[in-house]
Design an enzyme around this catalytic site. Structure first.
Site, PDB file in Angstrom:
ATOM      1  CB  CYS A  66      -0.904  -0.010   1.224  1.00 13.97           C
ATOM      2  SG  CYS A  66      -1.830   1.513   1.476  1.00 13.97           S
ATOM      3  CE1 TYR A  72      -5.158   1.803  -5.328  1.00 11.63           C
ATOM      4  CE2 TYR A  72      -3.758   3.757  -5.436  1.00 11.63           C
ATOM      5  CZ  TYR A  72      -3.977   2.461  -5.013  1.00 11.63           C
ATOM      6  OH  TYR A  72      -3.013   1.821  -4.277  1.00 11.63           O
TER       7      TYR A  72
END
Length: 335
Positions: free
Chosen positions: A44, A179
């Protein structure tokens, strides 16, 4: 959004559900060595920021670190961060298998998203914060009493407005933009997101052509928020998220800047490319239904000469680099 699903409309991020702060003046959550545990994923980028700041500020011993498995586990129909890679599948300090247990300890019945990074109070098992933005700021500004000698000032008052402006643009167009492209529900949304991603990269390329760091002459919060996206770009965002107008290695300034930081203590020693590839290619089965994990690009190029020191600047300002990471925090070496 559940693992494997694709959105039916443009992706939005939920606000952070737990935003308490550990500060020098707090009576509820005071600064205290070895009281809190930072839970991250090596995959992440948001969690990567906290791992970097923890290293740069020398808080390795004061704030212990847990690393979730890159492969999420389905529990009650939802995908969750778990500690499958630890002995017995349980975090040895928190005593939980799934991170959601720390959320539920703090708020029984909580049914919102479970994200990393988080800070957990070890004695109670309660989650303190999943607010990735304040976590890095506070490690730099509030944990002064436990920071190492020579720790840098990552958020200097004189540069704060400029840092904030850079961060806002980078977040909207690049950090979150990749994203938005990867999880776009239709062609129009995808193309709009991709255009914004590369417009931001083009602006950053111009900015970094004549300066070593984004703001000022040393590393700041601005660099820490940009770099985790750059280090993942060619490995996952270019192919997996279809951000493929150009690769990072096609940007001379950005590529050398990214290598410069990778080779700076506290940055590259937080990166596990195997975790990164496994998480994105395996977990996002709605994008990659075969779950075949890409094997490249080979990371050895990150160790090549960058020559950014010719632009001047001092990585740690008036401070010094951190020492090597703790044995339990080390990642696989490249080479």
């Amino acid at each position: 959004m559940k693992a494997g699903e694709l959105p039916t409309e443009e992706m939005t991020r939920d606000p952070m559900a737990f935003t308490d702060r550990v500060t020098a003046s707090s009576t509820k959550w005071p600064i205290e060595a070895r009281r809190y545990r930072l839970v991250i994923s090596r995959a992440c980028p948001w969690a990567n920021r906290t791992a970097i700041v923890r290293r740069l500020m020398g808080l390795d011993d004061a704030i212990s670190q847990a690393v979730a498995s890159p492969i999420l586990e389905t529990i009650a129909g939802d995908a969750h961060w778990v500690f499958s890679d630890d002995v017995g599948g349980v975090d040895p300090v928190l005593g939980v298998h799934a991170l959601r247990d720390s959320y539920l300890a703090r708020r029984p019945g909580y049914d919102g998203g479970v994200s990393v990074p988080v800070l957990v109070d070890i004695p109670s098992g309660h989650l303190v914060s999943n607010d990735f933005e304040s976590l890095t700021i506070d490690m730099g500004k509030e944990w002064v009493a436990l920071q190492r000698d020579g720790a840098p000032d990552l958020y200097p008052d004189a540069l704060r407005d400029e840092i904030n402006a850079v961060n806002e643009s980078v977040y909207a167009n690049l950090n979150n933009g990749v994203y938005m492209a990867g999880f776009a529900p239709n062609q129009q949304a995808y193309e709009g997101a991709v255009r914004r991603v590369f417009a931001e990269l083009d602006q950053l390329e111009a900015r970094l052509t004549t300066r070593r760091y984004l703001v000022g002459d040393s590393i700041t919060e601005a660099d820490i928020r940009l770099w985790p996206t750059l280090v993942r770009f060619d490995a996952v965002y270019h192919g997996h998220f279809k951000c493929n107008l150009r690769k990072l290695i096609e940007y001379p300034a950005l590529w050398s800047y990214a290598r410069d930081l990778f080779q700076t203590p506290g940055f590259g020693d937080t990166i596990d490319f195997d975790h990164i590839r496994k998480h994105y290619y395996y977990v996002h089965s709605g994008i990659n239904p075969t779950r075949i994990v890409a094997v490249g690009p080979k990371p050895v190029a990150w160790l090549t000469a960058h020559r950014r020191e010719q632009l001047g600047g001092r990585p740690f300002g008036d401070g010094r680099p951190p020492g090597p990471p703790l044995e339990k925090d080390r990642v696989p070496q490249i080479g």
